[in-house]
Design an enzyme around this catalytic site. Sequence first.
Site, PDB file in Angstrom:
ATOM      1  N   GLY A 191      49.014  24.099  73.659  1.00  0.00           N
ATOM      2  CA  GLY A 191      48.596  25.450  74.019  1.00  0.00           C
ATOM      3  C   GLY A 191      47.176  25.749  73.573  1.00  0.00           C
ATOM      4  N   GLU A 213      28.231  27.313  69.310  1.00  0.00           N
ATOM      5  CA  GLU A 213      28.207  27.951  67.992  1.00  0.00           C
ATOM      6  C   GLU A 213      29.567  27.977  67.304  1.00  0.00           C
ATOM      7  OE1 GLU A 213      24.616  29.115  70.170  1.00  0.00           O
ATOM      8  OE2 GLU A 213      26.755  29.263  70.688  1.00  0.00           O
TER       9      GLU A 213
END
Length: 627
Positions: free
Chosen positions: A153, A371
């Site tokens: 998931g 990032e």
Amino acid sequence: MTSVNPQTLEALSDIAHRLRIHSIDATSASNSGHPSSCSSIAEIMSVLFFNHMKYTVQEPRHPANDRLILSKGHAAPVLYAAWAEAGAFPVSELKNLRKLDNPLEGHPTPKLNFIDVATGSLGQGLSCAAGMAYAGKYFDKADYRVYCICGDGESAEGSIWEAFAFASHYKLDNLVNIIDVNRLGQSEATMYQHDMDSYQKKAEAFGWHAIVVDGHNIEQVINALNTASQVKGKPCCIIAKTYKGKYFPEIEDHQSWHGKPLGKNTDQVVEAIRKMIKNQTTKLGHELLPIKAPTAVVQPANLANVRLASAPNYKLGDQVATRLAYGTGLTKIGQANPHVVALDGDVKNSTYSIKFKEAFPDRFVECFIAEQNLAGVTIGVACRNRTVAFASTFAAFWTRAFDQIRMGAISQTNANFSGSHVGCSIGEDGASQMALEDLAMFRSVAGSTVFYPSDAVSTERAVELAANTKGICYIRTSRPNTPVIYENNEVFEIGKAKVVLKSDSDYATIVSGGVTLHEAVKAANLLKQQGKSVRIIDLFTVKPVDWKTILENVKQTGNRIVTVEDHYAEGGIGETVAAALLTNAPSESFNFTRLFVKSIPISGQPQELLERFEIDSNAIVKAVQSF
């Protein structure tokens, strides 16, 4: 394929079933948790702990040990059960899962000495594991290996694929990611269910060696891990087809059992699994199958008392951007300590971490424009006190990694983040590049220290202080050149503000930091021409804030105070100071004016924007005159 001793296979199978029972018992005792998600990786955990990984139970965070990150942190009970079977603590303690003040929390945290990073906010474990693997291969140059277990998931998270790209680029052949493809998510089936080809093609497309196995077939798991240990030049991904609630009668592969203890089904399921155990012994896993000792040779890392190799070297009035001084300070502490490392997100020539790269290319990690992964890798390389890590990018871009930074605090990491190009003072680039929320974000992180240096001298000292400070540190740096206002020998402390302008007849106190501190100095000169003097305080750290210095000086200036900042109102300097005064001087009345960026900025020259958004010297003069 290598054939495995039948007795070993039987013992590993028995241990896997015991891990299932422990997970059921623990979640039933707490009446909460994820026993079905634990069951899908029981065989994988048994093989890792009692056949494959090299580690010492007595010192779980020994730097020579192999590492394991359970990215699917909701399966914590099976991880705890494995450590109990390894002899880390009594099996009986597992029944205190999720109880108040017990470190066996619902998701793993480093309150336990065998946990490196907190997980459970899904999609983050692989980045941390990649950071640990990078440190092992390139910094420690040791043969310990790093394993990560991800859920299928969470493999929908973009941060997972940022980590995939990073690990492939740097050829992290000491990293193994195991995807537990148990088909079921929380509310419905996962995106690809049991389409193993899709997972394999994705992993291979990202440059990984991919191996598909039956995750409940112990021999296949062993052979896959052995193969992974022989692969060179690329990381390995073991894609394990599993079933949620495996071997749970009437529960296996059923959608409605995610995150639920078994309740009235507990006894029936435990009895069914117990019957599958061939050797009904009271011996623990480590007594049945000896744990492999680590073989890595890892040199000690001395991270204490990191200092600038040389003092700041500026002249008063020199025009130096604090982002440039950040790069200078970072390079200086790198000269002084070989364990200082720097990371960046492809803006190193703007954050000036490039100065560190030029000096120490082997200690610089380019994480590219990713990032979230940059934050996770930073946390990873800092694990087990292997490095003093500094990561930099535009401050606005740290907002997309806020969850990673938040989890870093829960992970008790000592990671340092620098954000440049803050506020509307960056000028023409426009609002998308202007960090106007970063102080609020980093202030809200538990245990964080937030530096906002105003000149080159204070910036170098902020870097030095951050290197020696526990927890998350943030250094806010500015794009424009600003004058040096401190002598090179000025001493700075966390939580200690500086009074930069003062007289016995000051009418009001101005509190600021960064670019707007220099606007305050300009305003003071304009006010002086009008016969009115003001006091100016440079916060240096926004968290912790030096409320004592602020209160003392505000009282001496008729309780008149102006805060000015290149930041939105929410969570910035004004709110910080107001809250501190309200908390610590509740009986005092203040005449308080806050100047801040009041709307979404636009492109323009820096000084034009400071004026437009009323945080320049003229706006400060008006604020003081309004009292």
